[in-house]
Design a protein around this motif. Structure first.
Motif, PDB file in Angstrom:
ATOM      1  N   MET A   1       0.807  -1.197   0.000  1.00  0.00           N
ATOM      2  CA  MET A   1       0.000   0.000   0.000  1.00  0.00           C
ATOM      3  C   MET A   1       0.855   1.269   0.000  1.00  0.00           C
ATOM      4  N   GLU A   2       2.153   1.130   0.136  1.00  0.00           N
ATOM      5  CA  GLU A   2       3.032   2.293   0.099  1.00  0.00           C
ATOM      6  C   GLU A   2       2.935   3.005  -1.238  1.00  0.00           C
ATOM      7  N   ALA A   3       2.906   2.248  -2.331  1.00  0.00           N
ATOM      8  CA  ALA A   3       2.809   2.846  -3.665  1.00  0.00           C
ATOM      9  C   ALA A   3       1.477   3.580  -3.825  1.00  0.00           C
ATOM     10  N   GLU A   4       0.395   2.969  -3.379  1.00  0.00           N
ATOM     11  CA  GLU A   4      -0.911   3.614  -3.493  1.00  0.00           C
ATOM     12  C   GLU A   4      -0.942   4.910  -2.695  1.00  0.00           C
ATOM     13  N   THR A  34      -0.515  -9.885 -11.567  1.00  0.00           N
ATOM     14  CA  THR A  34      -0.233 -10.269 -10.192  1.00  0.00           C
ATOM     15  C   THR A  34       1.253 -10.254  -9.844  1.00  0.00           C
ATOM     16  N   ASP A  35       2.120 -10.565 -10.781  1.00  0.00           N
ATOM     17  CA  ASP A  35       3.558 -10.558 -10.523  1.00  0.00           C
ATOM     18  C   ASP A  35       4.194  -9.194 -10.759  1.00  0.00           C
ATOM     19  N   HIS A  36       3.404  -8.188 -11.100  1.00  0.00           N
ATOM     20  CA  HIS A  36       3.930  -6.865 -11.442  1.00  0.00           C
ATOM     21  C   HIS A  36       3.421  -5.744 -10.543  1.00  0.00           C
ATOM     22  N   VAL A  37       2.652  -6.059  -9.536  1.00  0.00           N
ATOM     23  CA  VAL A  37       2.011  -5.061  -8.679  1.00  0.00           C
ATOM     24  C   VAL A  37       3.053  -4.288  -7.890  1.00  0.00           C
ATOM     25  N   PRO A  38       2.911  -2.981  -7.747  1.00  0.00           N
ATOM     26  CA  PRO A  38       1.862  -2.162  -8.338  1.00  0.00           C
ATOM     27  C   PRO A  38       2.158  -1.845  -9.796  1.00  0.00           C
ATOM     28  N   VAL A  42      -0.757   6.381 -16.412  1.00  0.00           N
ATOM     29  CA  VAL A  42      -1.151   7.787 -16.438  1.00  0.00           C
ATOM     30  C   VAL A  42      -1.703   8.056 -17.825  1.00  0.00           C
ATOM     31  N   ASP A  43      -2.947   8.518 -17.860  1.00  0.00           N
ATOM     32  CA  ASP A  43      -3.612   8.805 -19.139  1.00  0.00           C
ATOM     33  C   ASP A  43      -3.492   7.640 -20.116  1.00  0.00           C
ATOM     34  N   ARG A  44      -3.793   6.466 -19.634  1.00  0.00           N
ATOM     35  CA  ARG A  44      -3.816   5.221 -20.413  1.00  0.00           C
ATOM     36  C   ARG A  44      -2.443   4.748 -20.873  1.00  0.00           C
ATOM     37  N   GLU A  45      -1.381   5.363 -20.393  1.00  0.00           N
ATOM     38  CA  GLU A  45      -0.017   4.959 -20.738  1.00  0.00           C
ATOM     39  C   GLU A  45       0.628   4.296 -19.526  1.00  0.00           C
ATOM     40  N   LEU A  46       1.268   3.168 -19.740  1.00  0.00           N
ATOM     41  CA  LEU A  46       1.951   2.475 -18.661  1.00  0.00           C
ATOM     42  C   LEU A  46       3.114   3.316 -18.165  1.00  0.00           C
ATOM     43  N   LEU A  47       3.122   3.599 -16.868  1.00  0.00           N
ATOM     44  CA  LEU A  47       4.219   4.355 -16.264  1.00  0.00           C
ATOM     45  C   LEU A  47       5.259   3.406 -15.681  1.00  0.00           C
ATOM     46  N   GLY A  48       4.809   2.309 -15.075  1.00  0.00           N
ATOM     47  CA  GLY A  48       5.785   1.378 -14.546  1.00  0.00           C
ATOM     48  C   GLY A  48       5.191   0.249 -13.733  1.00  0.00           C
ATOM     49  N   TYR A  49       6.051  -0.717 -13.424  1.00  0.00           N
ATOM     50  CA  TYR A  49       5.721  -1.891 -12.605  1.00  0.00           C
ATOM     51  C   TYR A  49       6.550  -1.869 -11.324  1.00  0.00           C
ATOM     52  N   TRP A  50       6.095  -2.593 -10.327  1.00  0.00           N
ATOM     53  CA  TRP A  50       6.805  -2.933  -9.093  1.00  0.00           C
ATOM     54  C   TRP A  50       7.028  -1.795  -8.108  1.00  0.00           C
ATOM     55  N   PHE A  51       7.228  -0.580  -8.573  1.00  0.00           N
ATOM     56  CA  PHE A  51       7.396   0.570  -7.677  1.00  0.00           C
ATOM     57  C   PHE A  51       6.927   1.817  -8.420  1.00  0.00           C
ATOM     58  N   VAL A  52       6.772   2.906  -7.678  1.00  0.00           N
ATOM     59  CA  VAL A  52       6.353   4.157  -8.293  1.00  0.00           C
ATOM     60  C   VAL A  52       7.484   5.166  -8.142  1.00  0.00           C
ATOM     61  N   ASP A  53       7.928   5.709  -9.263  1.00  0.00           N
ATOM     62  CA  ASP A  53       8.934   6.768  -9.289  1.00  0.00           C
ATOM     63  C   ASP A  53       8.169   8.090  -9.207  1.00  0.00           C
ATOM     64  N   SER A  59       5.949  14.163 -13.511  1.00  0.00           N
ATOM     65  CA  SER A  59       6.192  14.610 -14.877  1.00  0.00           C
ATOM     66  C   SER A  59       5.068  14.162 -15.810  1.00  0.00           C
ATOM     67  N   ALA A  60       4.664  12.897 -15.686  1.00  0.00           N
ATOM     68  CA  ALA A  60       3.596  12.368 -16.541  1.00  0.00           C
ATOM     69  C   ALA A  60       2.274  13.074 -16.268  1.00  0.00           C
ATOM     70  N   LEU A  61       1.988  13.337 -14.991  1.00  0.00           N
ATOM     71  CA  LEU A  61       0.734  14.014 -14.649  1.00  0.00           C
ATOM     72  C   LEU A  61       0.729  15.463 -15.126  1.00  0.00           C
ATOM     73  N   ALA A  62       1.879  16.101 -15.108  1.00  0.00           N
ATOM     74  CA  ALA A  62       1.961  17.509 -15.499  1.00  0.00           C
ATOM     75  C   ALA A  62       1.920  17.697 -17.006  1.00  0.00           C
ATOM     76  N   SER A  63       2.357  16.710 -17.761  1.00  0.00           N
ATOM     77  CA  SER A  63       2.488  16.899 -19.203  1.00  0.00           C
ATOM     78  C   SER A  63       1.337  16.343 -20.028  1.00  0.00           C
ATOM     79  N   GLY A  64       0.469  15.572 -19.423  1.00  0.00           N
ATOM     80  CA  GLY A  64      -0.574  14.910 -20.202  1.00  0.00           C
ATOM     81  C   GLY A  64      -1.861  15.686 -20.291  1.00  0.00           C
ATOM     82  N   HIS A  65      -2.707  15.218 -21.176  1.00  0.00           N
ATOM     83  CA  HIS A  65      -4.067  15.703 -21.291  1.00  0.00           C
ATOM     84  C   HIS A  65      -4.932  14.569 -20.756  1.00  0.00           C
ATOM     85  N   PRO A  66      -5.611  14.809 -19.638  1.00  0.00           N
ATOM     86  CA  PRO A  66      -6.357  13.716 -18.998  1.00  0.00           C
ATOM     87  C   PRO A  66      -7.320  13.016 -19.939  1.00  0.00           C
ATOM     88  N   ARG A  67      -7.244  11.700 -19.909  1.00  0.00           N
ATOM     89  CA  ARG A  67      -8.182  10.880 -20.672  1.00  0.00           C
ATOM     90  C   ARG A  67      -8.832   9.920 -19.688  1.00  0.00           C
TER      91      ARG A  67
END
Length: 78
Positions: A1-4, A34-38, A42-53, A59-67
């Motif tokens: 739950m740390e990532a969330e 299940t082996d990649h959580v979390p 962001v905006d339907r684009e994969l940002l990452g697996y296993w941890f959150v940078d 950067s992704a949240l600031a540059s995208g157009h929300p979908r």
């Protein structure tokens, strides 16, 4: 739950919407992720697996157009 917690805090700080899905609630999501959580999108684009940078997330949240992500998108496209 740390990532969330990190994602939730960053989204609240930036005033961005958040959708959390538990992969264990759907057989197809569980089989795919299940082996990649979390798994972070962001905006339907994969940002990452296993941890959150946090820097990449901000950067992704600031540059995208929300979908909005419809309920069937996650299963249909991943």
């Amino acid at each position: 739950m740390e990532a969330e917690s990190l994602v939730r805090g960053t989204c609240e700080e930036l005033g961005v919407g958040l959708r959390v899905l538990d992969v264990d609630t759907d057989e197809r999501l569980r089989a795919k992720y299940t082996d990649h959580v979390p798994v972070t999108f962001v905006d339907r684009e994969l940002l990452g697996y296993w941890f959150v940078d946090d820097g990449a997330l901000r950067s992704a949240l600031a540059s995208g157009h929300p979908r909005p992500i419809p309920d069937d998108w996650v299963l249909a496209h991943h």
